[in-house]
Design an enzyme around this catalytic site. Structure first.
Site, PDB file in Angstrom:
ATOM      1  N   PHE A  93       5.241 -42.883  52.383  1.00  0.00           N
ATOM      2  CA  PHE A  93       5.659 -42.533  53.744  1.00  0.00           C
ATOM      3  C   PHE A  93       6.942 -41.716  53.772  1.00  0.00           C
ATOM      4  O   PHE A  93       7.257 -41.066  54.767  1.00  0.00           O
ATOM      5  CB  PHE A  93       5.831 -43.808  54.597  1.00  0.00           C
ATOM      6  N   LYS A  94       7.684 -41.745  52.671  1.00  0.00           N
ATOM      7  CA  LYS A  94       8.965 -41.023  52.663  1.00  0.00           C
ATOM      8  C   LYS A  94       8.781 -39.523  52.871  1.00  0.00           C
ATOM      9  O   LYS A  94       9.707 -38.837  53.305  1.00  0.00           O
ATOM     10  CB  LYS A  94       9.727 -41.329  51.378  1.00  0.00           C
ATOM     11  N   ASP A  95       7.566 -39.012  52.610  1.00  0.00           N
ATOM     12  CA  ASP A  95       7.301 -37.600  52.870  1.00  0.00           C
ATOM     13  C   ASP A  95       7.473 -37.240  54.346  1.00  0.00           C
ATOM     14  O   ASP A  95       7.837 -36.108  54.665  1.00  0.00           O
ATOM     15  CB  ASP A  95       5.869 -37.246  52.452  1.00  0.00           C
TER      16      ASP A  95
ATOM     17  N   LEU B 126      11.253 -36.671  54.533  1.00  0.00           N
ATOM     18  CA  LEU B 126      11.903 -35.749  53.595  1.00  0.00           C
ATOM     19  C   LEU B 126      11.308 -34.345  53.635  1.00  0.00           C
ATOM     20  O   LEU B 126      12.013 -33.371  53.365  1.00  0.00           O
ATOM     21  CB  LEU B 126      11.894 -36.348  52.190  1.00  0.00           C
TER      22      LEU B 126
END
Ligand SMILES: *Cc1c(COP(=O)(O)O)cnc(C)c1O
Length: 469
Positions: free
Chosen positions: A111-113, A116
């Site tokens: 999910f960090k995409d 970021l």
């Protein structure tokens, strides 16, 4: 939009400066001075919007005054076009009224995409406007590093240095970082552990002489823009399930309290969120707070869900700030006591206020494995260990069966093959098409000693597209 520090003593910043800031100068974290609040009619009118258009409506007030509407629209469209699923964040039904929000269709499968990919593009836009370059330094035990590198690989004005502990990240995780070969991408394998890497990042923020005046930027979840981007998918999921006419509950696998804090903000912005479940692994400082008003520092336990292996939760301070009526002096006192004693609890009334919205559960490795197996048997879906913790906590803590329960699916199971195998799922998982040749791609990485001066000299020699600063 103006941003203030949770400790009340730092300069007030606009969005542009908050994006480039790490910690506030008083040691606090930046939060919006006034949270936007949407009406029921506004939220209802967003039904059916493509993800990037919903993102524009939800985030626009946060960037107002710093980024022009047309630029922001274009940036968002580009950001979410790189996701492999047309729905960007599809919902998958597990059970009667239970859903997984799949947040792992971005380039690095976690999910960090969501944050970021946006952060890299926003940074580059603002830096180009200012005619500046920056250096990013970060430490990673896996997911953050690859998402940050993917997010910054196309940035003209950013050099990014990501440190990981040498031989202590999985091969998939390492290759997701080291096979990105751009001239502004610098992977450093440190002969030490994750804490050593993180300490060197902290020390570099404290003493920036080696950067010769170039600004240093943080990409960990203390960066406000990361929280902001994560608010959107709460709206996206809830609207599909009937909000604002209907309330929705969420269960969130949590480490640094970043992702779930975004859900809390979505609720304060007008989304009818009836319950937020804090789902932790054995590193359960947040569960100890939610269940017994004890936020006490413990030792670190390695688990099957490494992206949630933390001792303290950096974003928890943002919640404390609200719980204390946004009184920066009170938060500064609490955090200073916490620093010296390793313990923190709040007044009873304040704790009960938090418990009106939040429930929690700590899930150990054995229950994690059992949940992966259980869901596979029920549905044929293979969960990653972090998402499995979210499912377990949702099932144990659920307040209402008639309210839709959404579990945030934070990573693709292929990133954690050992945990999937441990759960007894005798099926080889395949890498998605865009990563299918990951094991054949050339890698680039520099191994350095666990020594601050060595690392800083390296950054100084390579911080301008591989050339000296
Ligand atoms: C980072 C991460 C988490 C924890 O997110 P926080 O914002 O720190 O709570 C959970 N699951 C996965 C897969 C992650 O990469």
């Amino acid at each position: 939009m103006r941003y203030i520090s949770t400790r009340g003593q730092a300069p007030i910043l606009n969005f542009e400066d908050v994006l480039l800031a790490g910690l506030a100068s008083d040691g606090g974290l930046y939060v919006p001075e006034n949270l936007p609040r949407f009406t029921v009619e506004e939220i209802a009118s967003w039904a059916g919007l493509p993800y990037h258009e919903l993102a524009f409506r939800v985030m626009r007030p946060f960037v107002a005054g710093s980024i022009a509407d047309a630029d922001f629209k274009r940036i968002l469209e580009e950001t979410y076009a790189v996701f492999a699923h047309d729905a960007v964040a599809p919902l998958r039904q597990l059970d009667g009224n239970e859903w997984v929000l799949e947040l792992f269709h971005g380039p690095t499968l976690a999910f960090k995409d969501f944050a970021l990919q946006l952060l890299g593009r926003l940074l580059d836009h603002i830096l180009a406007k200012r005619g500046e370059r920056v250096v990013i330094m970060g430490a990673t035990s896996g997911d953050t590093g690859s998402a940050a590198i993917e997010g910054c690989k196309a940035c003209d004005n950013v050099d990014i240095f990501i440190m990981h502990p040498h031989n202590r990240v999985s091969e998939v995780q390492r290759r997701q970082m080291t096979t990105i070969l751009g001239g502004n991408i610098h992977n450093i394998a440190i002969e030490g552990n994750f804490d050593d890497c993180q300490e060197m990042v902290k020390a570099s923020f404290a003493d920036q002489g080696f950067l010769k005046g170039t600004r240093l930027v943080a990409v960990n979840s203390i960066n406000w823009a990361r929280i902001m981007a994560q608010i959107v998918y709460y709206f996206h999921a809830a609207i599909q399930l009937g909000a604002p006419a209907r309330s929705v509950a969420f269960s969130v696998p949590t480490g640094n309290f970043g992702d779930i804090f975004a859900g809390y903000l979505a609720r304060n912005m007008g989304l009818p969120v009836s319950q937020l479940v804090v789902a932790t692994n054995r590193n359960d400082i947040l569960h100890r707070f939610m269940s017994g008003n004890r936020y006490d520092k413990d030792t670190l336990h390695p688990t099957l869900s490494p992206s949630m292996d933390i001792m303290v939760s950096s974003n928890f301070e943002r919640l404390l700030f609200d719980l204390h009526g946004r009184n920066g002096a009170a938060v500064a006192q609490l955090m200073s006591d916490f620093r010296s004693s390793g313990k923190l609890s709040v007044d009873d009334g304040i704790w009960h206020e938090a418990r009106r919205l939040f429930d929690s559960l700590a899930v150990d490795d054995e229950q994690t494995s059992r949940t992966i197996a259980e869901v596979f048997a029920q549905t044929g879906e293979v969960l990653d260990p972090h998402t499995a913790i979210g499912v377990r906590a949702a099932r144990e803590c659920r307040r209402s069966l008639s309210t839709p329960m959404v579990i945030l699916g934070t990573a693709h199971p292929v990133k954690f093959p050992d945990a999937v195998e441990k759960a007894g799922i005798g099926r080889e998982l395949e890498l998605p098409a865009h990563l299918s040749d990951l094991f054949d791609r050339p890698e680039r990485c520099t191994v350095l000693a666990n020594d601050l001066a060595t690392v800083q000299a390296f950054v100084s020699r390579h911080g301008n597209r591989g050339k000296p600063l």
